[in-house]
Design a protein around this motif. Sequence first.
Motif, PDB file in Angstrom:
ATOM      1  N   ARG A   1     115.973   7.900  -0.130  1.00 30.73           N
ATOM      2  CA  ARG A   1     115.597   6.819   0.771  1.00 30.73           C
ATOM      3  C   ARG A   1     114.752   5.774   0.077  1.00 30.73           C
ATOM      4  O   ARG A   1     114.725   4.621   0.480  1.00 30.73           O
ATOM      5  CB  ARG A   1     114.767   7.366   1.939  1.00 30.73           C
TER       6      ARG A   1
ATOM      7  N   VAL B   1     122.320   7.470   2.612  1.00 31.05           N
ATOM      8  CA  VAL B   1     121.987   6.102   2.210  1.00 31.05           C
ATOM      9  C   VAL B   1     123.117   5.414   1.457  1.00 31.05           C
ATOM     10  O   VAL B   1     123.086   4.203   1.259  1.00 31.05           O
ATOM     11  CB  VAL B   1     120.676   6.027   1.371  1.00 31.05           C
TER      12      VAL B   1
ATOM     13  N   ARG C   1     113.592  -1.602  -6.880  1.00 35.44           N
ATOM     14  CA  ARG C   1     114.046  -2.693  -6.047  1.00 35.44           C
ATOM     15  C   ARG C   1     115.111  -3.503  -6.789  1.00 35.44           C
ATOM     16  O   ARG C   1     116.053  -4.006  -6.192  1.00 35.44           O
ATOM     17  CB  ARG C   1     112.840  -3.567  -5.668  1.00 35.44           C
TER      18      ARG C   1
ATOM     19  N   GLY D   1     116.210   1.762  -4.063  1.00 36.38           N
ATOM     20  CA  GLY D   1     116.878   0.615  -3.455  1.00 36.38           C
ATOM     21  C   GLY D   1     118.341   0.483  -3.844  1.00 36.38           C
ATOM     22  O   GLY D   1     119.073   1.488  -3.925  1.00 36.38           O
ATOM     23  N   PRO D   2     118.772  -0.737  -4.098  1.00 32.78           N
ATOM     24  CA  PRO D   2     120.188  -1.040  -4.339  1.00 32.78           C
ATOM     25  C   PRO D   2     120.793  -0.277  -5.520  1.00 32.78           C
ATOM     26  O   PRO D   2     122.011  -0.068  -5.560  1.00 32.78           O
ATOM     27  CB  PRO D   2     120.190  -2.541  -4.660  1.00 32.78           C
TER      28      PRO D   2
ATOM     29  N   LYS E   1     121.795   2.634  -3.475  1.00 28.82           N
ATOM     30  CA  LYS E   1     122.504   2.331  -2.222  1.00 28.82           C
ATOM     31  C   LYS E   1     123.768   1.522  -2.440  1.00 28.82           C
ATOM     32  O   LYS E   1     124.648   1.503  -1.586  1.00 28.82           O
ATOM     33  CB  LYS E   1     121.555   1.635  -1.245  1.00 28.82           C
ATOM     34  N   SER E   2     123.875   0.820  -3.588  1.00 28.83           N
ATOM     35  CA  SER E   2     125.096   0.035  -3.802  1.00 28.83           C
ATOM     36  C   SER E   2     125.953   0.586  -4.938  1.00 28.83           C
ATOM     37  O   SER E   2     126.872  -0.078  -5.392  1.00 28.83           O
ATOM     38  CB  SER E   2     124.740  -1.432  -4.061  1.00 28.83           C
TER      39      SER E   2
END
Lengths: 227, 332
Positions: free
Chosen positions: A122, A157, A98, A125-126, A129-130
């Motif tokens: 999936r 994602v 997270r 987290g970030p 995804k970032s």
Amino acid sequence: MRFLTVSGPPSSGKTSVILRVIEALQTRQRKIGVVKFDCLLTEDDQLYAKKGVLVKKGLSGALCPDHYFVSNIEACVTWGHENDCAYLISESAGLCNRCSPHINEITAVCVIDNLSGINTPRKIGPMLKSADIVVITKGDIVSQAEREVFASRVKQVNPGAVIMHVNGITGQGAFELTSLFEEASDIETLKGKTLRFSMPSALCSYCLGETRIGEEHQTGNIRKMDI
Amino acid sequence: MSYYDLLPRPLSELLAEHPYIEDFLSSFGLEVEPGQESLQDYLVNLNPDLLEDLGIGAEQLQQSLHDFINGMLALDDPLDQVNSLTLIGGFNKSGTAENLELTLKPGEVICIVGPTGSGKSRLLADIEWVAQGDTPTGRKILINGEVPDSKWRFSTEHKLVAQLSQNMNFVMDLSAEEFVRMHAESRLVTEPEKKVEMILKQANELAGETFLPDTPITSLSGGQSRALMIADMACLSKSPIVLIDEIENAGIDRKKALDLLMREEKIVLMATHDPILALMGDKRLVIKNGGIARIIEASAAERKNLIALEELDNKLLALRNRIRSGETLESI
Ligand SMILES: Nc1ncnc2c1ncn2[C@@H]1O[C@H](COP(=O)(O)OP(=O)(O)OP(=O)(O)O)[C@@H](O)[C@H]1O
Ligand SMILES: Nc1nc2c(ncn2[C@@H]2O[C@H](COP(=O)(O)OP(=O)(O)O)[C@@H](O)[C@H]2O)c(=O)[nH]1
Ligand SMILES: [Mg+2]
Ligand SMILES: [Mg+2]
Ligand SMILES: [Zn+2]
Ligand SMILES: [Zn+2]
């Protein structure tokens, strides 16, 4: 100095990939520094030192390693800059899925491996995804089609990222990745920069060392399951 | 058509026309109802606390959806035409210049031969990366006579190169049918069900032993995996250049496999140790010590010998089948 944050699940191949990139950068005569963040123990610093790069190691102990990362990274960047590094690379293991060490305007790399299962992209987290660059490792163990299916799940994602396949052992793809490292932005300090995503606040009694189980010991930011 | 055209439309229509949108949202842990609400309103009305919990910001979610939808829509764009691929020599492992320029055209099959460790896979990797002097070999690759747009390197939608690699293992916990369907869906092919059926059928024709659609991919034999990958590549890949790294090592019908892969006008490069496959090529690049040491054009005499070799191969195949079925080979 170019600074990049490299993160990813434990044993996904972060150290291996960074080592292969270091080898490629060294053929271009670049001076390199690495900062390694971990929780309890790491021997990665020795692997880096063997390559003749500057190394700093930070162990977060009882803290979330990413929280520890943010409170220390500015000083590490200054350290790298003062030592005339052309590159500073941070390695941190994403342990809570997270939190994420990625910083706005600083090239963010996430390393994930083909063996981790199709649903793993999936679940991360970030950190994934970032990221700007997603490196997928251990492609030598699976077929081309499986690599493609896995990469398409990553793309789902994080559709904006550059996705690259690198073999952490043989270094196949590392030259190609290095050419992206060469495009990272030049910085002197992290002053004024912000995290790409806030880190969850740890605010309950257990964060503060409580060990006893039971309603009466739970204070602060508590959330209950529907049962 | 782009992301912005889709934004004002109701979800009921969008989810039916572009089912991948629902898949995208669910990969972030979001639920979506096919109602009258527009995609725009849906995105604006998402609860910020929920997004915070899911570890994504509203702005980033919109940016990702934008990139994802535009990527998917781009799959429908016609592929850029590849009329030629030019390989400009670099240096071998001792730093000696290769001194060559070789132009390949669609329909050509080029074989890459050389001892193990000589650099066959490296040559294929140079082409896949569309190298511009930035790999250990210093080679350069031109497309249609020009330095290509670097989008070729990173595009997952319009891959220049499709590769069939040496490794055929699987680790995913999926059946053959599920796996192929997932692959087809990621390519956004039309009528995925038909494609899946066709791939499984062709794979079974290539493999010695047949397998069922619900066979887990992890329990396919080496030959079955290879057959599945070849059928998958032949049916799903639109890439104008095909790289094959040693397809001979498993129990599949090599000739049928190659025919399947060469059906369309593509540039095919194949690393191989197999004399039959090597003679089927138009040219052979001989790799030594990391460099292309020689280019051999298949001669008429070689072509004639190919027929003899195929006869020899069929004879061996017949013997192999006799051994398999438990016969003795006292007379051959
Ligand atoms: N021109 C070159 N300069 C420097 N290194 C090279 C060159 N060509 C190849 N290499 C390196 O040599 C090693 C072996 O090459 P490669 O894996 O391509 O061999 P191969 O012919 O495919 O072998 P095999 O038959 O075992 O698959 C690789 O690490 C590759 O990067
Ligand atoms: N087969 C294979 N193994 C790899 C690859 N990359 C890393 N590994 C192995 O995976 C293990 C974990 O790698 P490491 O770099 O330490 O991961 P980290 O914890 O993310 O830094 C090591 O044993 C590596 O040798 C790869 O591309 N292929
Ligand atoms: Mg490590
Ligand atoms: Mg090879
Ligand atoms: Zn955390
Ligand atoms: Zn807590």
